[in-house]
Enzyme design. Structure first.
Site, PDB file in Angstrom:
ATOM      1  N   THR A  65       2.717  -6.359  14.577  1.00  0.00           N
ATOM      2  CA  THR A  65       3.172  -7.401  15.507  1.00  0.00           C
ATOM      3  C   THR A  65       1.977  -8.267  15.877  1.00  0.00           C
ATOM      4  OG1 THR A  65       3.837  -7.863  17.799  1.00  0.00           O
ATOM      5  CG2 THR A  65       3.023  -5.660  17.376  1.00  0.00           C
ATOM      6  N   ALA A  75       0.830  -1.209   0.000  1.00  0.00           N
ATOM      7  CA  ALA A  75       0.000   0.000   0.000  1.00  0.00           C
ATOM      8  C   ALA A  75       0.867   1.263   0.000  1.00  0.00           C
ATOM      9  CB  ALA A  75      -0.925  -0.007   1.212  1.00  0.00           C
ATOM     10  N   VAL A  76       1.948   1.219   0.769  1.00  0.00           N
ATOM     11  CA  VAL A  76       2.857   2.377   0.809  1.00  0.00           C
ATOM     12  C   VAL A  76       3.407   2.638  -0.593  1.00  0.00           C
ATOM     13  CG1 VAL A  76       5.111   3.177   1.644  1.00  0.00           C
ATOM     14  CG2 VAL A  76       3.496   2.147   3.251  1.00  0.00           C
ATOM     15  N   VAL A  77       3.886   1.572  -1.219  1.00  0.00           N
ATOM     16  CA  VAL A  77       4.505   1.716  -2.542  1.00  0.00           C
ATOM     17  C   VAL A  77       3.482   2.206  -3.568  1.00  0.00           C
ATOM     18  CG1 VAL A  77       5.643   0.477  -4.443  1.00  0.00           C
ATOM     19  CG2 VAL A  77       6.265  -0.019  -2.072  1.00  0.00           C
ATOM     20  N   ARG A  99      -0.590 -33.320  28.700  1.00  0.00           N
ATOM     21  CA  ARG A  99       0.569 -33.022  27.866  1.00  0.00           C
ATOM     22  C   ARG A  99       0.775 -31.509  27.811  1.00  0.00           C
ATOM     23  NH1 ARG A  99       0.718 -37.784  28.088  1.00  0.00           N
ATOM     24  NH2 ARG A  99       1.096 -39.304  26.435  1.00  0.00           N
ATOM     25  N   ASP A 106       1.516  -9.575  18.635  1.00  0.00           N
ATOM     26  CA  ASP A 106       1.254  -9.486  20.076  1.00  0.00           C
ATOM     27  C   ASP A 106       0.122  -8.525  20.458  1.00  0.00           C
ATOM     28  OD1 ASP A 106       3.438 -11.145  20.224  1.00  0.00           O
ATOM     29  OD2 ASP A 106       4.844  -9.546  20.734  1.00  0.00           O
ATOM     30  N   GLY A 158       7.018  -3.198  15.804  1.00  0.00           N
ATOM     31  CA  GLY A 158       6.528  -2.991  17.168  1.00  0.00           C
ATOM     32  C   GLY A 158       7.220  -1.819  17.833  1.00  0.00           C
ATOM     33  N   ASP A 159       7.267  -1.828  19.161  1.00  0.00           N
ATOM     34  CA  ASP A 159       7.782  -0.630  19.843  1.00  0.00           C
ATOM     35  C   ASP A 159       9.268  -0.371  19.581  1.00  0.00           C
ATOM     36  OD1 ASP A 159       8.446  -2.778  21.357  1.00  0.00           O
ATOM     37  OD2 ASP A 159       7.522  -2.054  23.212  1.00  0.00           O
TER      38      ASP A 159
HETATM   39  O1  F6P Z   1       6.831  -9.890  19.017  1.00  0.00           O
HETATM   40  C1  F6P Z   1       6.507 -11.021  18.297  1.00  0.00           C
HETATM   41  C2  F6P Z   1       7.043 -12.241  18.959  1.00  0.00           C
HETATM   42  O2  F6P Z   1       6.678 -13.337  18.179  1.00  0.00           O
HETATM   43  C3  F6P Z   1       6.603 -12.451  20.406  1.00  0.00           C
HETATM   44  O3  F6P Z   1       5.324 -13.002  20.505  1.00  0.00           O
HETATM   45  C4  F6P Z   1       7.694 -13.313  20.938  1.00  0.00           C
HETATM   46  O4  F6P Z   1       7.898 -13.080  22.309  1.00  0.00           O
HETATM   47  C5  F6P Z   1       8.901 -12.884  20.169  1.00  0.00           C
HETATM   48  O5  F6P Z   1       8.449 -12.220  19.016  1.00  0.00           O
HETATM   49  C6  F6P Z   1       9.792 -14.027  19.756  1.00  0.00           C
HETATM   50  O6  F6P Z   1      10.954 -13.532  19.213  1.00  0.00           O
HETATM   51  P1  F6P Z   1      12.031 -14.413  18.421  1.00  0.00           P
HETATM   52  O7  F6P Z   1      11.390 -14.851  17.143  1.00  0.00           O
HETATM   53  O8  F6P Z   1      13.162 -13.483  18.206  1.00  0.00           O
HETATM   54  O9  F6P Z   1      12.327 -15.583  19.288  1.00  0.00           O
END
Ligand code: F6P
Length: 301
Positions: free
Chosen positions: A113, A10-12, A238, A115, A90-91
């Site tokens: 991300t 979209a940016v491109v 398990r 997360d 992400g951040d």
């Molecule tokens: O930020 C995304 C993420 O997948 C997290 O959920 C997880 O903690 C981290 O990255 C895993 O990082 P890596 O792939 O460097 O092990």
């Protein structure tokens, strides 16, 4: 995260349609330090909206966190004559974008991300896909749990944020969920598991533990919880870890849509001379807020 390619596309497409030249920086901030770039035109992003991962690759860059690394990145920007940067991540990515803005390179962040731990936005790109991918895996796990009359304790990614685990627990009918943000009452969970088996005759039981929980007895939190379930209930249990599996795959409609809208708006913002912003979803609309503000918020349950 799935959906990043849709954002790049979209940016491109938006930039090129407005007469702006585009280059992709490979391997995140590392690529800006070393000048690892690729020219992007309308055609080079063709057939990418549906692809997981990122065509630009990615990396965690320790060097960019140093003043030295940033200086190198800024000189690459100057050498290439970059007028602005759209950074997806992400951040850590946003901290980099704000550093670049401070060095005079206008930058806009797009939250990508799985997360969903960027406070300023209700949704990060990749979150919806990761949930749906995990949902399919949980359905498959349930088949085994049900057939063998087992309890399966499953670890789900999310870094220090319990969103993925929490949403999945609700959507899969898990008996319990442990996330970093809330004290987990193990005894109560064990009581519920015992009750489900002994009183209601439940065969398949799913318990979820988020990745960000501390280790116990040198084991992943969920693995140790599994031991406790076996010890205290005698139920065949398990431990399994969905791991990185949920970070890949074709993005869902929702992630493609959000990524596309954010990509367009990020370019428009730069063209309006706006900078140091992060694109957000707020009440289902695409908005933006100051990156520094976004970084100070804490998006946790
Ligand atoms: O930020 C995304 C993420 O997948 C997290 O959920 C997880 O903690 C981290 O990255 C895993 O990082 P890596 O792939 O460097 O092990």
């Amino acid at each position: 995260a799935p959906g990043m390619n849709a954002a790049v596309r979209a940016v491109v497409r938006c930039a090129v349609s407005q007469g702006v030249e585009c280059i992709g920086i490979r391997r995140g901030w590392n690529g800006l330090i070393t000048g690892d770039i690729v020219k992007l035109d309308e055609k080079s992003v063709s057939h990418t909206i549906n692809r997981g991962g990122t065509i630009l690759y990615t990396a965690r860059s320790k060097e960019f966190m140093t003043e030295e690394g940033q200086k190198k990145a800024v000189s690459t920007c100057k050498f290439l004559g970059l007028d602005g940067i759209v950074a997806i991540g992400g951040d850590g990515t946003f901290r980099g974008a704000t550093d670049l803005t401070n060095h005079g390179i206008p930058s806009i962040g797009i939250p990508g991300t799985i997360d969903n731990d960027i406070t300023a936005t209700e949704q990060t790109i990749g979150f919806d896909t990761a949930l749906n991918t995990a949902l399919g895996l949980f359905d498959a796990l349930r088949d085994t749990a049900e057939s063998h009359a087992r309890c399966i304790v499953t670890e789900v990614m999310g870094n220090k944020c319990g969103f993925l685990s929490l949403y999945l627990a609700l959507a899969t009918g898990a008996i319990s969920v442990a996330i970093p943000e809330v004290q987990f009452d193990r005894e109560y969970a064990i009581k519920k598991i015992r009750q489900a088996r002994e009183e209601y005759g439940k065969r398949g039981i799913i318990a979820i533990c988020s990745e960000g929980l501390p280790k116990v007895n040198g084991k992943n939190y969920g693995d140790d919880f599994k031991d406790q379930i076996i010890r205290e209930t005698g139920i065949d249990t398990r431990f399994t870890n969905l791991g990185h599996t949920i970070r890949g795959g074709n993005p869902t409609l929702r992630d493609r849509l959000t990524a596309s809208q954010m990509g367009v708006e990020a370019v428009n913002h730069l063209l309006e001379n706006k900078s140091n912003l992060v694109m957000c979803v707020h009440e289902n609309r695409i908005t933006s807020c100051d990156i520094n503000y976004a970084l100070t918020l804490d998006h946790r349950y």
